[in-house]
Design an enzyme around this catalytic site. Structure first.
Site, PDB file in Angstrom:
ATOM      1  N   HIS A 287     -41.820  20.624  60.822  1.00 30.27           N
ATOM      2  CA  HIS A 287     -43.253  20.567  60.536  1.00 30.27           C
ATOM      3  C   HIS A 287     -43.547  19.447  59.547  1.00 30.27           C
ATOM      4  O   HIS A 287     -42.731  19.083  58.703  1.00 30.27           O
ATOM      5  CB  HIS A 287     -43.749  21.910  59.974  1.00 30.27           C
ATOM      6  CG  HIS A 287     -43.352  22.140  58.546  1.00 30.27           C
ATOM      7  ND1 HIS A 287     -44.077  21.640  57.474  1.00 30.27           N
ATOM      8  CD2 HIS A 287     -42.303  22.806  58.003  1.00 30.27           C
ATOM      9  CE1 HIS A 287     -43.493  21.995  56.344  1.00 30.27           C
ATOM     10  NE2 HIS A 287     -42.408  22.695  56.631  1.00 30.27           N
ATOM     11  N   CYS A 288     -44.726  18.885  59.682  1.00 35.55           N
ATOM     12  CA  CYS A 288     -45.257  17.962  58.670  1.00 35.55           C
ATOM     13  C   CYS A 288     -46.559  18.580  58.196  1.00 35.55           C
ATOM     14  O   CYS A 288     -46.563  19.665  57.642  1.00 35.55           O
ATOM     15  CB  CYS A 288     -45.421  16.554  59.229  1.00 35.55           C
ATOM     16  SG  CYS A 288     -46.229  16.451  60.832  1.00 35.55           S
ATOM     17  N   SER A 289     -47.671  17.935  58.457  1.00 37.19           N
ATOM     18  CA  SER A 289     -48.964  18.526  58.119  1.00 37.19           C
ATOM     19  C   SER A 289     -49.645  19.046  59.381  1.00 37.19           C
ATOM     20  O   SER A 289     -49.889  20.233  59.527  1.00 37.19           O
ATOM     21  CB  SER A 289     -49.852  17.505  57.421  1.00 37.19           C
ATOM     22  OG  SER A 289     -51.102  18.064  57.069  1.00 37.19           O
TER      23      SER A 289
END
Length: 668
Positions: free
Chosen positions: A517-519
């Site tokens: 995940h990132c944002s």
């Protein structure tokens, strides 16, 4: 591991028997083989196979009058006949019990021998053609027909002949039909010519360049004109040539018009255009329901219904099973019939947690038995990117729903950087600063690459260990200056993944997907998981590994919309793979282009001029019939007919600077 696809440029070599033995002993393993023309009869072929370190056998392949091929000399009694040498080799690779030595022992054909083009002229000659962007490898005629039917007249591609080793085929569309021109390679000189034309060329590029400036005209009543105007680019490349391909497509296509339009940007634009129509048919209804709206960090980035992670063991209330997360599976199945993965692996691509979704996140991790979490973002980069979903302090547990979570170890990791990488990094910094782009995270950072956390999850009486790897130096805008740190980071991700696979419990409770995940869960997330997948393919297969960044990104976007979000991220994939392959090649790296990418660009196109006159002189060439019948010969034992009658084509030999070189437009 899935069988390697046979490709003309990596199993046929223009060598004699003595050289074949030398190549197999030097570069091969037992079961490796290569194909060559027979020295005693140029109409026949020989398969040279390494049986042991000091033993090479040569299998005679006979070509009958019917053009069928077999390892048996008597056409009337042979059980297996083949329409092409590729079919023959693939058959005996798949059914080794069908091939025996005179002493009765099985003779196994495992794979084509890899001969490094850096060291052997015969391999360099065969591999050079693959660098052309309009080269489509071992594409059969039926597939070429399908690709070209939707293109405009004058579009063409170059591919390997399925039936004649060393030969190439120009497939081109003219007047709504696809024709195929065979380019023969002289086994003694290595020069190329089209059947019917005595002019021979030193390379396929020179031949294509010549024919793109001089149209080909059908001889006969139809008088069709074939222009080679617009090459149809392919994105496939094999691993050992990837570095050179990257150098070619990173350059401006037409520097006089634009310095921004490169082969990479062209690929990414096409990728974006093709994604839009496809997404219209894939439902995102669940993520768009009002009850789930507050669970999405960005209202327009939601998962497809068919690939979303569904939370189980939840109350039967609307929206209770929803989390903004998608499966991304690199697994061989009917779904992946056009993509083969040598290394199968699964991921979950998800958004950065909101304060209100932390409990759902850990429920998902537990449900899927995921043991590795990859986080290529900071919690805050000018604004919140991800809520902290792990304990703030070591050995102080936190509770999220029915899961207790403790961080037992938090370790900052910094890798040593070589002088070469430091120099490249400084140069890249200088270049970006000159453009007004200041990469703050890498320019002013403390040198820490990532943080490794060991987390312990408890649910009831069960306990599980988790590794979270948080990458710290991915800049807020754009991509890292250099791929070195990211590649090291992914090495450590794989190490942790392999660690959990090696645990005894994995036999009864297999490890689940890696969570990334990132944002938003599409940009950096997509870049990381695609890069990891491609790197693992290379490590598994080696230098003959098929590399196709375009198709891989297109593939993952069928799981989650928008993965690999920007052109910069798409280029970073190429850059990182090129750096890895350049620094992990066991052979001396030799560039075909030496900075001259023009030699591998497509030739100047001939633009048809209305009402142009027919040239007075022309050279005759032949083409195969514009249909797919010739390409449908796939049975290993069914009799086949001989070659069909073929239309004759002429080639204009007039100067391209005069309108008289262009032929009259034909009547429909």
């Amino acid at each position: 591991m899935p069988r390697l696809a046979l490709r003309q440029y990596n199993f046929y070599y223009r060598v004699n028997g003595e050289k074949a033995e030398e190549l197999l002993k030097e570069y091969g393993e037992d079961g490796d083989f290569l194909l060559r023309y027979s020295e005693s009869n140029p109409q026949n072929f020989s398969i040279s196979v390494r049986v042991a370190e000091d033993k090479i056998l040569h299998i005679k392949v006979t070509k009958y009058e019917s053009d069928m091929l077999s390892i048996f000399e008597d056409e009337r009694t042979t059980p297996n006949q083949f329409g092409s040498i590729t079919e023959l080799a693939e058959f005996y690779m798949e059914f080794p019990e069908k091939l025996r030595e005179k002493n009765g022992l099985f003779l196994e054909l495992k794979k084509p021998v890899y001969v490094p083009y850096h060291l052997e002229a015969c391999a360099e000659e065969q591999r050079r053609t693959q660098l052309y962007r309009w080269w489509h490898g071992n594409l059969p005629a039926s597939s070429a027909n399908k690709l070209l039917q939707t293109e405009k007249n004058g579009t063409y591609l170059l591919r390997a002949s399925q039936h004649i080793p060393g030969a190439l085929v120009i497939s081109a569309k003219t007047e709504g039909q696809v024709v195929h021109l065979t380019i023969y390679q002289d086994p003694s000189t290595g020069r190329f010519n089209i059947d019917g034309d005595r002019t021979k060329f030193q390379s396929a590029w020179l031949l294509i360049d010549s024919y793109s400036k001089n149209p080909i005209v059908e001889k006969g009543e139809a008088s069709r004109v074939l222009y080679l105007e617009e090459p149809l680019f392919n994105t496939f490349i094999e691993a050992d040539l990837f570095v050179d391909r990257f150098e070619i497509i990173r350059r401006p296509i037409n520097p006089r018009e634009s310095m921004e339009k490169t082969g990479i940007s062209e690929e990414f634009d096409r990728l974006s255009q093709e994604a839009l129509p496809a997404e219209q048919y894939l439902s995102k209804r669940e993520g768009r329901r009002p009850v789930n709206a507050e669970k999405n960090r960005y209202k327009n980035i939601v998962p497809f219904d068919h690939t979303r992670v569904i939370l189980t063991d939840r109350p039967n209330t609307p929206g209770s099973d929803y989390i903004n997360a998608s499966y991304v599976r690199f697994e061989n199945s009917q779904r992946t019939k056009n993509v083969t993965f040598a290394c199968e692996k699964s991921f979950i691509a998800t958004q950065g947690c909101l304060e209100t979704t932390i409990s759902d996140f850990w429920s998902m991790v537990w449900q899927e038995n995921s043991r590795v979490i990859v986080m290529p973002t900071m919690e805050n980069e000018r604004k919140e990117k991800c809520a902290r979903y792990w304990p703030a302090e070591v050995n102080k547990p936190e509770v999220h729903g029915d899961i207790s979570l403790t961080c037992t170890i938090e370790r900052k990791v910094q890798r040593a950087v070589s002088d070469e990488v430091k120099a490249e990094l400084e140069q890249e910094k200088t270049n970006r600063i000159a453009k007004g782009l200041v990469p703050e995270a890498e320019l002013n950072g403390d040198g820490i690459s990532y943080i490794l956390r060991t987390l312990v999850m408890k649910k009831g009486k069960d306990t599980r260990e988790i590794r979270q790897l948080q990458y710290l130096t991915w800049p807020d805008h754009g991509c890292p200056l250099h791929p070195y740190a990211v590649l090291n980071f992914l090495e450590d991700v794989d190490r942790e993944y392999d660690y959990f696979n090696a645990q005894p419990i994995a036999a009864s409770l297999p490890q689940g997907p890696i969570v990334v995940h990132c944002s938003a869960g599409i940009g950096r997330t997509g870049t990381v998981l695609v890069l990891d997948a491609l790197l693992n393919q290379v490590k598994k297969v080696g230098l003959l590994c098929p590399m196709d960044v375009y198709k891989m990104v297109k593939y993952v976007r069928t799981y989650r919309s928008g993965l690999v979000q920007t052109e910069q991220q798409y280029q970073f994939l190429y850059k990182a793979l090129a750096f890895y392959l350049k620094n992990n090649n066991p052979y001396p790296v030799k560039s075909f282009i030496d900075g001259d990418t023009d030699a591998f660009d497509f030739p100047r196109r001939l633009r048809p001029t209305p009402n142009a006159s027919r040239p007075s002189s022309a050279r005759q060439v032949t083409s195969s019939r514009p249909s797919s019948s010739a390409s449908s010969r796939t049975s290993h034992s069914r009799p086949r007919t001989g070659p069909q009658a073929e239309p004759i084509f002429e080639r204009s030999t007039s100067s391209t600077s005069s309108s008289s070189t262009l032929l009259k437009s034909t009547k429909k």
